[in-house]
Scaffold this active site. Sequence first.
Site, PDB file in Angstrom:
ATOM      1  N   HIS A   1      -0.941  -3.371   1.551  1.00  0.00           N
ATOM      2  CA  HIS A   1      -1.056  -1.907   1.582  1.00  0.00           C
ATOM      3  C   HIS A   1      -2.399  -1.475   2.186  1.00  0.00           C
ATOM      4  CE1 HIS A   1       2.650  -1.157  -0.466  1.00  0.00           C
ATOM      5  NE2 HIS A   1       2.278  -1.760  -1.589  1.00  0.00           N
TER       6      HIS A   1
ATOM      7  N   HIS B   1       0.142  -8.941  -1.528  1.00  0.00           N
ATOM      8  CA  HIS B   1       0.982  -7.754  -1.352  1.00  0.00           C
ATOM      9  C   HIS B   1       0.152  -6.475  -1.410  1.00  0.00           C
ATOM     10  CE1 HIS B   1       4.465  -5.048  -1.798  1.00  0.00           C
ATOM     11  NE2 HIS B   1       3.729  -4.433  -2.710  1.00  0.00           N
ATOM     12  N   GLU B   2      -0.713  -6.374  -2.416  1.00  0.00           N
ATOM     13  CA  GLU B   2      -1.537  -5.172  -2.538  1.00  0.00           C
ATOM     14  C   GLU B   2      -2.501  -5.041  -1.362  1.00  0.00           C
ATOM     15  OE1 GLU B   2      -0.614  -3.003  -4.460  1.00  0.00           O
ATOM     16  OE2 GLU B   2       0.696  -4.243  -5.701  1.00  0.00           O
TER      17      GLU B   2
ATOM     18  N   HIS C   1      -3.000   0.866   5.451  1.00  0.00           N
ATOM     19  CA  HIS C   1      -3.913   2.008   5.479  1.00  0.00           C
ATOM     20  C   HIS C   1      -4.888   1.902   6.650  1.00  0.00           C
ATOM     21  CE1 HIS C   1      -6.867   4.747   3.047  1.00  0.00           C
ATOM     22  NE2 HIS C   1      -6.319   5.365   4.068  1.00  0.00           N
TER      23      HIS C   1
END
Length: 222
Positions: free
Chosen positions: A97, A93-94, A101
Amino acid sequence: MFILLILLMAVSWGIQWRLRSKFKKYAQVGLQSGLTGAQIAELMLADHGITDVRIESVEGSLSDHYNPATKTVNLSEGVYAERSAAAAAVAAHECGHAVQHATAYSMLQFRSAMVPALSAVSRFMPMILLAGVLMLRFNAIPLLVGIALFALATLFSFVTLPVEFDASRRALAWMDKRGVVTVQEHAMAKDALWWAAMTYVVAAISSLATLLYYVMIFMRRR
């Protein structure tokens, strides 16, 4: 409205409890692949051609986050070195991100652009709102300023929702395609991420309800 706010607080507490319960349960389910959270993160970043993001271990529980300013995927100790369905879900999940980006995902860019303004006013906003309520009989401007600032914070909460849901979608799609989890482990990861997302949903609704509460206080003056 006050009863609604109390109800939302109770719901938020219940979801937080459920989230921690789920992660505790899935943290005990070892991955058949034997990969740690950090290794999951390394694979996902590599598969997306991302070479300028560092993976770091940070203290705390459920303190995992991606920092676009430093380009770091920060994984809690319980995720970084663990080999579990919960660790895989959080790490992917991280990294979702980080992929947002790298691909200039518009909602992440919008949210990131709001951060400096929110950081500057967040410490003063409660005082401005309190002063606005106390001074409302004599001057409505302080409360209007407080409402405007709180509206910005509420907007941030709602902008966060598509960012979080999209990161989970990217994470689950990658884990399925890469085959780093079994069908059962994938279902656990999906369930854990869903409960995590619900914390953001309740936070956004609570923020909106609080904003409407202050608007109602202002309207009563008129």
